[in-house]
Design a protein around this motif. Sequence first.
Motif, PDB file in Angstrom:
ATOM      1  N   UNK A  93     -10.528   2.383  15.101  1.00  0.00           N
ATOM      2  CA  UNK A  93      -9.771   0.580  15.462  1.00  0.00           C
ATOM      3  C   UNK A  93      -8.063   1.062  15.913  1.00  0.00           C
ATOM      4  N   UNK A  94      -7.384   1.561  15.297  1.00  0.00           N
ATOM      5  CA  UNK A  94      -5.978   1.135  15.255  1.00  0.00           C
ATOM      6  C   UNK A  94      -5.873   3.028  15.462  1.00  0.00           C
TER       7      UNK A  94
ATOM      8  N   UNK B 130      -3.394   0.256  -3.295  1.00  0.00           N
ATOM      9  CA  UNK B 130      -2.896  -0.991  -2.870  1.00  0.00           C
ATOM     10  C   UNK B 130      -2.443  -1.355  -3.277  1.00  0.00           C
TER      11      UNK B 130
ATOM     12  N   UNK C 131     -12.959  -0.554   5.952  1.00  0.00           N
ATOM     13  CA  UNK C 131     -12.784  -1.632   5.614  1.00  0.00           C
ATOM     14  C   UNK C 131     -11.482  -2.379   6.323  1.00  0.00           C
ATOM     15  N   UNK C 132     -10.359  -2.133   4.918  1.00  0.00           N
ATOM     16  CA  UNK C 132      -8.677  -3.290   5.066  1.00  0.00           C
ATOM     17  C   UNK C 132      -8.319  -2.106   4.405  1.00  0.00           C
ATOM     18  N   UNK C 133      -8.820  -0.827   4.121  1.00  0.00           N
ATOM     19  CA  UNK C 133      -7.660   0.503   3.319  1.00  0.00           C
ATOM     20  C   UNK C 133      -6.357   0.788   4.276  1.00  0.00           C
ATOM     21  N   UNK C 134      -6.472   0.833   5.552  1.00  0.00           N
ATOM     22  CA  UNK C 134      -5.719   1.542   5.815  1.00  0.00           C
ATOM     23  C   UNK C 134      -5.411   2.534   6.327  1.00  0.00           C
ATOM     24  N   UNK C 135      -6.157   3.984   5.828  1.00  0.00           N
ATOM     25  CA  UNK C 135      -6.595   4.885   5.456  1.00  0.00           C
ATOM     26  C   UNK C 135      -6.489   5.366   7.327  1.00  0.00           C
ATOM     27  N   UNK C 136      -6.031   6.441   7.275  1.00  0.00           N
ATOM     28  CA  UNK C 136      -5.724   7.453   8.482  1.00  0.00           C
ATOM     29  C   UNK C 136      -6.969   8.681   8.549  1.00  0.00           C
TER      30      UNK C 136
ATOM     31  N   UNK D 144      -2.730  -0.683  10.479  1.00  0.00           N
ATOM     32  CA  UNK D 144      -1.918  -0.067   9.435  1.00  0.00           C
ATOM     33  C   UNK D 144      -1.238   0.300   8.933  1.00  0.00           C
TER      34      UNK D 144
ATOM     35  N   UNK E 286      -6.741   5.188  12.534  1.00  0.00           N
ATOM     36  CA  UNK E 286      -7.840   4.574  11.219  1.00  0.00           C
ATOM     37  C   UNK E 286      -9.631   5.268  10.897  1.00  0.00           C
TER      38      UNK E 286
ATOM     39  N   UNK F 118      -3.797  -0.271  20.180  1.00  0.00           N
ATOM     40  CA  UNK F 118      -5.020  -0.684  19.810  1.00  0.00           C
ATOM     41  C   UNK F 118      -6.204  -1.056  20.973  1.00  0.00           C
TER      42      UNK F 118
ATOM     43  N   UNK G 294       0.207   5.809  -0.583  1.00  0.00           N
ATOM     44  CA  UNK G 294      -0.698   6.948  -0.019  1.00  0.00           C
ATOM     45  C   UNK G 294       0.922   8.027  -0.434  1.00  0.00           C
TER      46      UNK G 294
ATOM     47  N   UNK H  99       1.163  -1.159   0.052  1.00  0.00           N
ATOM     48  CA  UNK H  99      -0.418   0.082  -0.338  1.00  0.00           C
ATOM     49  C   UNK H  99       0.894   1.308  -0.172  1.00  0.00           C
TER      50      UNK H  99
END
Lengths: 120, 114
Positions: free
Chosen positions: B31-32, A50, B97-102, A107, B92, B51, A33, A31
């Motif tokens: 969650x994060x 991704x 979902x599981x995009x890891x966007x912050x 992440x 997060x 977490x 960004x 990933x």
Amino acid sequence: DADVTQTPRNRITKTGKRIMLECSQTKGHDRMYWYRQDPGLGLRLIYYSFDVKDINKGEISDGYSVSRQAQAKFSLSLESAIPNQTALYFCATSDPSSSGGFLSSYNEQFFGPGTRLTVL
Amino acid sequence: QKEVEQNSGPLSVPEGAIASLNCTYSDRVSQSFFWYRQYSGKSPELIMSIYSNGDKEDGRFTAQLNKASQYVSLLIRDSQPSDSATYLCAVSAIGSGNTGKLIFGQGTTLQVKP
């Protein structure tokens, strides 16, 4: 050697010019960004990817485009630069499998050194 | 209401004191949580992630998370002038979902005075 590199580190350009900012990483992360940072506005997400075939818009994608040439390379283009695109640009990478092995949103993101872009 | 809020500061503490940095977030299902340190003109550097509810300690740094109150904090013990920087709180993104966007807060500037 740096894990995440960005080129150029500084760039001054004129309104209307096309500009490409490049990001490379040796972390093996899937990933990647692109963010911009403006005083008082914090970090804002422009695009994220991704993998090579999966590119998504962030919150401020207008005026920008991206290309994921390989797992390790993610480029950001300003098709026709304008002065309000003057900002500090950061590339970041993450890999969920490196964060406790959970496929969740755990992440951690790792940033490159940044590119300071000035549009006159 | 901003999704991630921090007091911009500056927060000024004397050398050797405990610096307490606070962050609130709007979405209960986040969650994060991460703390980044950013020196002027440099890139953000990850210093802590948390977490689960409670405290997490790493050297002079302690992160505290209270999901019920939607609150995360960073304590820096024995503050040093080299700790003077802007501290960014990141959460997060919801529904990602599981995009890891912050989502980042605007950051708190810490000044440690000798």
